[in-house]
Design an enzyme around this catalytic site. Structure first.
Site, PDB file in Angstrom:
ATOM      1  N   HIS A 155       3.665  -4.061  -0.260  1.00  0.00           N
ATOM      2  CA  HIS A 155       3.295  -3.107  -1.314  1.00  0.00           C
ATOM      3  C   HIS A 155       3.265  -3.729  -2.708  1.00  0.00           C
ATOM      4  CE1 HIS A 155       7.615  -3.251  -1.867  1.00  0.00           C
ATOM      5  NE2 HIS A 155       7.444  -2.661  -3.035  1.00  0.00           N
TER       6      HIS A 155
ATOM      7  N   HIS B 182       2.321  -3.589  -8.251  1.00  0.00           N
ATOM      8  CA  HIS B 182       3.143  -2.784  -7.338  1.00  0.00           C
ATOM      9  C   HIS B 182       2.334  -1.547  -6.943  1.00  0.00           C
ATOM     10  CE1 HIS B 182       6.533  -0.327  -5.956  1.00  0.00           C
ATOM     11  NE2 HIS B 182       7.279  -1.411  -5.996  1.00  0.00           N
TER      12      HIS B 182
END
Length: 196
Positions: free
Chosen positions: A101, A116
């Site tokens: 992620h 992110h």
């Protein structure tokens, strides 16, 4: 500095030199400041392009205190409208989270960039993410980094908002968001100004 600018600079310098060498002994020599002929280095900046398509969100509005409190550094966020993350700079991949992620990039100019995807998406343990690079890979602006299932993240994570953080922002005089509203891939998004 680009080669074209250097050529123009040298051309100006040679013309000035020729003018000085051609004058007679009794003529006054004009003293010039060479800094007038070069660009102002104190305003050096690096531009980071948008890695994603969506709506620009100020860092203070990211729904997580680690980001909105700027604990990891200055930056910006994007509320995505599709599922791709592209490289915002030329640089090298320095870290990829096991849960896919988040990714870290070191730009060729020294910026440490954390991208992110979503908030609290580490809990998804990589589900809904596909990575296209490896640690150590060199990347250019627009290279594919991550593909993600936006609908899955909307349903399973706290938020799909994607922070882009300059984790070494303390070495910069300022980190300025230069785009608001809707942003497309590879549009200029952040400008980093070095300390004097």
């Amino acid at each position: 500095m680009g080669g074209v600018f250097i050529s123009e600079f040298l051309l100006k310098l040679m013309k000035r030199l020729k003018g000085i060498l051609d004058i007679g002994e009794d003529e006054e020599i004009e003293i010039i400041d060479s800094r007038e002929m070069i660009e102002d280095e104190s305003n050096y900046s690096e531009i980071l392009l948008s890695p994603m398509k969506g709506e620009v969100i100020p860092i203070e509005k990211i729904p997580h205190k680690v980001f909105n409190g700027k604990i990891l550094g200055e930056g910006v966020a994007i509320l995505p409208i599709d599922g791709w993350v592209l490289s915002p700079v030329e640089g090298r991949i320095i870290h990829i989270m096991d849960s896919k992620h988040a990714i870290g990039i070191k730009s060729i100019n020294g910026a440490d960039i954390l991208i992110h995807v979503g908030i609290e998406t580490e809990k998804l343990q990589g589900e809904g993410f596909q990575i296209f690079v490896q640690t150590g890979d060199d990347v250019k602006p627009g290279d594919k980094l991550i593909q993600f299932d936006l609908e899955y993240i909307k349903n399973k994570a706290k938020s799909p908002i994607m922070p882009m953080i300059i984790s070494n922002s303390d070495v910069y005089q300022s980190v300025i968001t230069i785009k608001s509203g809707q942003v497309d891939y590879r549009e200029p998004l952040l400008e980093l100004f070095e300390l004097d």
